[in-house]
Design an enzyme around this catalytic site. Sequence first.
Site, short mmCIF file in Angstrom:
data_model
loop_
_atom_site.label_atom_id
_atom_site.label_comp_id
_atom_site.label_asym_id
_atom_site.label_seq_id
_atom_site.Cartn_x
_atom_site.Cartn_y
_atom_site.Cartn_z
N MET A 183 -17.58 50.17 10.64
CA MET A 183 -16.97 50.70 11.85
C MET A 183 -17.02 52.23 11.87
SD MET A 183 -13.65 48.19 12.12
CE MET A 183 -13.13 48.83 13.71
N HIS A 184 -16.72 52.80 13.03
CA HIS A 184 -16.45 54.23 13.23
C HIS A 184 -17.67 55.15 13.21
CE1 HIS A 184 -12.46 52.74 12.36
NE2 HIS A 184 -12.68 52.64 11.07
N ASP B 183 -16.70 45.02 11.07
CA ASP B 183 -16.80 44.18 9.87
C ASP B 183 -15.50 43.49 9.49
OD1 ASP B 183 -15.65 46.61 9.13
OD2 ASP B 183 -17.10 47.05 7.54
#
Length: 492
Positions: free
Chosen positions: A78-79, A237
């Site tokens: 992520m991110h 995830d």
Amino acid sequence: MLFIGLDIGTSATKCLLMNEAGAVLNIERASYPTSFPEPGWSEQDPELWWNAVCDCIPRLLEGFDASQVVALGSCGQMHGLVVLDEKGEVIRPAILWNDSRTRYQVDYLNREVGVKTVASYTGNVAYTGFTAPKLLWLREEEPVNFSRIAKVMLPKDYVNLRLTGVASTDCTDASGTLLLDVRNRSWSRPMMSVCGLRECQLPQLFESWETVGEVLPEIARQLGLPEGVRVCAGAGDNASAAVGTGAVGPGRCNIVMGTAGTIFMTTEGFLTDGRNRLHSFCSADGGFNLMGCILTGAGCNGWWMDEILQASDYEAEQALVQGGRLGQNDVYFLPYLMGERTPHNDPRARAAFVGMRMDTSRADMTQAVLEGVAYALCDCLGAAREEEVEVLASTICGGGAKSPLWRAIVADVLGIPLQIPQTEQAPAFGAAMLAAVSAGLYPDVGECAHALVKVSPRMVMPNLKIRSLYQGHYDVWHSLYPALQSVYQQIL
């Protein structure tokens, strides 16, 4: 029918093949490096992810009837900030989730814009790993690159774009950008304004199981897939791992012992942490969750084994830790190799061993690493319990969860039973399950999880005697970060 789940991870991409009964038929992986061009920086070339997918999928299908593949789902780290120009080309390397260069931008968001204001826009506060602070950094430090942005993407969404030609994301992954109004599952216009973005620069939002498109004909030929394979939006995830372990619907919990460590707790509706220590995110089943995240989970043991001990046999090293020493180790490890999120939100925090003596052994230090990660997860669970979120048991997955010793330590420190899911690759399995829902095999994610997820009947139960010993040691460990906090400010 066959379904493919992709997990675009930090160190590797994993590909999983699942049939309609939920049996995992094959798993392939392809590794790639991470670049650290400056202290605290962490970057990857998105082409590495795409090359890994192109490498893995043909190998995944060897020996199977590829014409039976009907849908594909992706999940991933992520991110990460992926920025594309008007031609759809990558402008610069992706800035990853564990990159800490944005602490000044985080300070600006939390102090100047204001913690309460940002939380009212998004349900969360700023962390260095989140996407919005990276955009502010790019605007300030690389203004020419910022001016070229036509589309802002996340790692797994870049792969989906290459597969389908559609710029999409899902609500779970978007939750970690600090650009999403999580409560309303829509882009936050105030946060777009803060970051200098227009909505056309953001991908289209979908729920995780919704179909965003089909694999492009030329890509299908390249990968050995039939034409018409559906691609669903997928999930971050941790949200995908929750699906893959059956942590679906309110009141469920899943612990991920991956490179990072997380506790993912599903909630009855949208809920925020009043002290802003936990993330309030969307879940892949259309619901919501609170999540605690430690930036270095199983990655701590990888660092200890690979870089410090230079030992490759993890099992043999852990065998040196005597079971009778659990709850009695006076060596403590703070697992802040990349700073920390929950509960400190401190990118300046660093790892430390405390309590070593002349008789401290290698096994004591190995045990301290395993216990330090468990204590940090206990910090996350404690923050949830202070919000009256009750966690009575949890599933556990990820590379670190393969260790029976580490599972026992986590169960004893947290004081909850742990269940082991059928597959170690829970994120990729969850992505394949989302693909099955996208294809219409199940009416919703909950029904799919009920039908396909299986866990071991044997639970890892906390040892009450050891649990009581760990409670006192946790109190000592918990006092170490406040004692060192002022030191951290001086050494960076």
